[in-house]
Motif scaffolding. Structure first.
Motif, PDB file in Angstrom:
ATOM      1  N   SER A  19     -25.643  -1.106  10.520  1.00  0.00           N
ATOM      2  CA  SER A  19     -26.356  -0.472   9.396  1.00  0.00           C
ATOM      3  C   SER A  19     -27.784  -0.989   9.309  1.00  0.00           C
ATOM      4  CB  SER A  19     -25.665  -0.801   8.056  1.00  0.00           C
ATOM      5  OG  SER A  19     -24.334  -0.418   8.059  1.00  0.00           O
TER       6      SER A  19
ATOM      7  N   ILE B  20     -23.535   5.697   7.428  1.00  0.00           N
ATOM      8  CA  ILE B  20     -24.765   4.903   7.519  1.00  0.00           C
ATOM      9  C   ILE B  20     -25.906   5.878   7.809  1.00  0.00           C
ATOM     10  CG2 ILE B  20     -25.954   2.981   8.674  1.00  0.00           C
ATOM     11  CD1 ILE B  20     -23.127   2.180   9.822  1.00  0.00           C
TER      12      ILE B  20
ATOM     13  N   TYR C  78     -23.094   8.051  12.852  1.00  0.00           N
ATOM     14  CA  TYR C  78     -22.803   7.508  11.524  1.00  0.00           C
ATOM     15  C   TYR C  78     -23.347   8.383  10.390  1.00  0.00           C
ATOM     16  CZ  TYR C  78     -21.640   3.363  14.227  1.00  0.00           C
ATOM     17  OH  TYR C  78     -21.059   2.494  15.122  1.00  0.00           O
ATOM     18  N   SER C  79     -24.020   9.485  10.722  1.00  0.00           N
ATOM     19  CA  SER C  79     -24.693  10.287   9.693  1.00  0.00           C
ATOM     20  C   SER C  79     -23.741  10.693   8.563  1.00  0.00           C
ATOM     21  CB  SER C  79     -25.265  11.555  10.327  1.00  0.00           C
ATOM     22  OG  SER C  79     -25.653  12.425   9.282  1.00  0.00           O
TER      23      SER C  79
ATOM     24  N   TYR D 293     -27.810   6.238  17.593  1.00  0.00           N
ATOM     25  CA  TYR D 293     -26.594   6.094  16.773  1.00  0.00           C
ATOM     26  C   TYR D 293     -26.616   6.959  15.514  1.00  0.00           C
ATOM     27  CZ  TYR D 293     -26.415   2.091  19.868  1.00  0.00           C
ATOM     28  OH  TYR D 293     -26.421   1.303  20.978  1.00  0.00           O
TER      29      TYR D 293
ATOM     30  N   LEU E 279     -15.034   6.951  10.522  1.00  0.00           N
ATOM     31  CA  LEU E 279     -16.381   6.469  10.863  1.00  0.00           C
ATOM     32  C   LEU E 279     -17.108   6.117   9.570  1.00  0.00           C
ATOM     33  CD1 LEU E 279     -17.472   9.110  13.541  1.00  0.00           C
ATOM     34  CD2 LEU E 279     -17.127   6.671  13.947  1.00  0.00           C
ATOM     35  N   PRO E 280     -17.881   5.028   9.563  1.00  0.00           N
ATOM     36  CA  PRO E 280     -18.628   4.678   8.344  1.00  0.00           C
ATOM     37  C   PRO E 280     -19.723   5.692   8.025  1.00  0.00           C
ATOM     38  CG  PRO E 280     -18.878   2.995  10.046  1.00  0.00           C
ATOM     39  CD  PRO E 280     -18.104   4.101  10.657  1.00  0.00           C
TER      40      PRO E 280
ATOM     41  N   SER F 191     -22.792   0.460  19.938  1.00  0.00           N
ATOM     42  CA  SER F 191     -23.500  -0.065  18.763  1.00  0.00           C
ATOM     43  C   SER F 191     -22.815  -1.328  18.239  1.00  0.00           C
ATOM     44  CB  SER F 191     -23.608   0.993  17.659  1.00  0.00           C
ATOM     45  OG  SER F 191     -22.335   1.467  17.290  1.00  0.00           O
ATOM     46  N   ASN F 192     -21.487  -1.372  18.288  1.00  0.00           N
ATOM     47  CA  ASN F 192     -20.782  -2.551  17.781  1.00  0.00           C
ATOM     48  C   ASN F 192     -20.853  -3.721  18.756  1.00  0.00           C
ATOM     49  OD1 ASN F 192     -19.360  -2.054  15.045  1.00  0.00           O
ATOM     50  ND2 ASN F 192     -19.199  -0.115  16.155  1.00  0.00           N
TER      51      ASN F 192
ATOM     52  N   LEU G 212     -20.392  -3.745  11.531  1.00  0.00           N
ATOM     53  CA  LEU G 212     -20.957  -2.498  10.989  1.00  0.00           C
ATOM     54  C   LEU G 212     -22.105  -2.746  10.009  1.00  0.00           C
ATOM     55  CD1 LEU G 212     -17.668  -0.439  10.847  1.00  0.00           C
ATOM     56  CD2 LEU G 212     -19.687   0.074  12.243  1.00  0.00           C
TER      57      LEU G 212
ATOM     58  N   TYR H  42     -20.240   4.560  19.586  1.00  0.00           N
ATOM     59  CA  TYR H  42     -19.629   3.662  18.577  1.00  0.00           C
ATOM     60  C   TYR H  42     -19.403   2.285  19.206  1.00  0.00           C
ATOM     61  CZ  TYR H  42     -16.450   1.983  14.934  1.00  0.00           C
ATOM     62  OH  TYR H  42     -15.858   1.244  13.926  1.00  0.00           O
TER      63      TYR H  42
END
Ligand SMILES: Cc1cc2nc3c(=O)[nH]c(=O)nc-3n(C[C@H](O)[C@H](O)[C@H](O)COP(=O)(O)OP(=O)(O)OC[C@H]3O[C@@H](n4cnc5c(N)ncnc54)[C@H](O)[C@@H]3O)c2cc1C
Length: 446
Positions: free
Chosen positions: A344, A317, A363-364, A359, A314-315, A94-95, A340, A91
């Motif tokens: 995405s 995506i 985010y799944s 990732y 968690l989002p 990725s950010n 995010l 996380y």
């Protein structure tokens, strides 16, 4: 009310769809997530169209505070506790990568959008231990976080955590430049999607792949996003004649403030609440904080925005659902949609182009983290069932989405849905979904 972004940038309008067309990719929603995703897919040579219900960036993206940061509140201690170190590190990575992606894109395309590298701070006046835990967690996640007790803020803090090499920008100037090369149809709401066909009032689009980047995905089934997200609203005032802050700040205490400078203004945010459960006089509370901290400041404008909150933080995506192999989604950004949206765009582009991404499991949307989501699931279900039941027998106050009883938000003069966060003006016109239609009832005027 218009935000400072709207007041300082007018993105040129686009035509609405007229007739039918075929395309490789259709993106629903022309906010930051939709435009960035369409941009990277176009770069990969995919023929892509964006269908936007209103105008480019007219949704939540025009009302953000536009901090580009991997510092998402006290996220890292929560992720470590709920998911362990691997997911937490991914996380963070990725950010952090998203910030570098913005920088690279903006420099390589010479985009004039006030992009500035700066540090981001969480501060507390009451909970130094929480800051210390977050510093430790962020370091375990791979972020070079530093702890301190002195900041440039014009009030004293007990403790603060600093993430270096973060950024801020003007989101609309960025999107104006990025969208200029894309095919976007404005005033073209997607009413429904069946298989590979998107239906709008002005024609239909047939696409091999479809991306829901419309803030809150509207099909109820499959996906069941209405069971897995709610929305939170927050308020912002823009001040003139306040101090200029070099860096960006967020208070972690109850009624903690968000602060960042943008040109000659200082943006002060806070007073968040679940949509449909308004706080009394949120703007007055922000103005009163502003008067205490910056006694010589005056208010330029004020606005509110809302974002989708997932139950496990968690989002979502990735693939929309297991039953729809050609539908994708980007939502649930928890008020951190700047980085995010970039995550995405990169992740969905990889998935659609057949590349793997480390990732994907983070985010799944098909993940099931029972431990992390169950307490919030119980609360969410309780609120939804209560307001759904209250809606029954009160025809004039129901949300067209799922029939929940609307509540009146006097600060904004809107009718708001406490279950899923749709909002309507005082005449019942739709402001934001997941509802797809207005409340056609003049009796709504309070
Ligand atoms: C007060 C506040 C401050 C924030 N500050 C920050 C910050 O500093 N940093 C940060 O990272 N994040 C921040 N956020 C969060 C961030 O602003 C959002 O996560 C982000 O803007 C969401 O972008 P989006 O593209 O998903 O949604 P949107 O910008 O809402 O875009 C969705 C688009 O889809 C369109 N649409 C909807 N339905 C349809 C349909 N059926 N057919 C066609 N089009 C449709 C809408 O018109 C809209 O234009 C903040 C949020 C709030 C509430």
């Amino acid at each position: 009310m218009k935000s400072i972004w709207n007041q300082t940038c007018q993105i040129p309008g686009r035509n609405q769809l007229s007739g039918s067309l075929d395309t490789e990719i259709a993106v629903i929603g022309g906010g930051l997530a939709g435009i960035l995703t369409a941009f990277y897919l176009t770069m990969e040579g995919k023929s892509t169209v964006v269908l936007e219900a209103k105008t480019i960036a007219s949704g939540q993206t025009s009302k953000t505070t536009a901090k580009i940061t991997s510092q998402h509140g006290l996220i890292y201690q929560k992720l470590l506790a709920d998911y362990g170190e691997t997911i937490t590190r991914l996380y963070a990575k990725s950010n952090q990568q998203a910030i570098r992606d913005y920088e690279q894109l903006i420099i390589s395309r010479s985009i004039n959008c006030s992009f500035e590298k700066k540090s981001s701070f969480l501060y507390t006046t009451a909970q130094p231990d929480a800051i210390h835990l977050e510093t430790m967690a962020a370091r375990r996640a791979g972020i070079p976080a530093m702890e301190m007790t002195d900041t440039e803020l014009p009030f004293s803090v007990k403790r603060a955590i600093c993430f270096p090499d973060q950024a801020s920008f003007h989101p609309l100037r960025f999107l104006e430049a990025l969208s200029s090369t894309l095919t976007v149809f404005e005033h073209t709401p997607v009413i429904s999607v069946k298989g590979h066909v998107l239906f709008t009032p002005h024609g239909r689009v047939t696409a091999k792949k479809i991306i829901f980047a419309c803030h809150y995905p509207f099909p109820l089934i499959p996906g069941y996003y209405f069971l897995r997200m709610y929305q939170e609203q927050s308020y912002v005032v823009a001040l003139n004649n306040a101090s200029h802050l070099k860096n960006m700040y967020l208070g972690i205490d109850q009624d903690g403030l968000s602060l960042r400078s943008a040109d000659s203004c200082l943006l002060l945010g806070g007073q968040g609440h679940r949509v449909g459960h308004p706080k009394p006089e949120p703007y007055d509370a922000l103005v009163s904080s502003a008067r205490q901290i910056f006694p010589h400041a005056h208010i330029v404008c004020q606005w509110s925005a809302q974002d989708c909150m997932t139950l496990d933080s968690l989002p979502f995506i990735g693939l929309y659902s297991r039953r729809t192999p050609d539908w994708y989604v980007a939502t649930g950004f928890g008020k951190w949609g700047m980085t995010l949206s970039m995550v995405s765009a990169r992740l969905l582009t990889n998935l659609i182009c057949g590349h793997s991404s480390p990732y994907e499991p983070v985010y799944s949307p098909s993940r099931l983290h029972v431990r992390a989501s169950s307490p919030r699931l119980a609360t969410h279900m309780a609120v939804s069932v209560k307001t759904l039941a209250k809606g029954m027998g009160h025809g004039i106050m129901r949300c067209p989405h799922m029939g929940c009883r609307l509540t009146w938000n006097s600060a904004e003069s809107t009718w708001d849905c406490p279950c899923h966060g749709s909002r309507f003006d005082r005449l019942g016109h739709l402001i934001t979904g997941p509802a797809q239609t207005s409340c056609h009832c003049h009796k709504l005027i309070p």
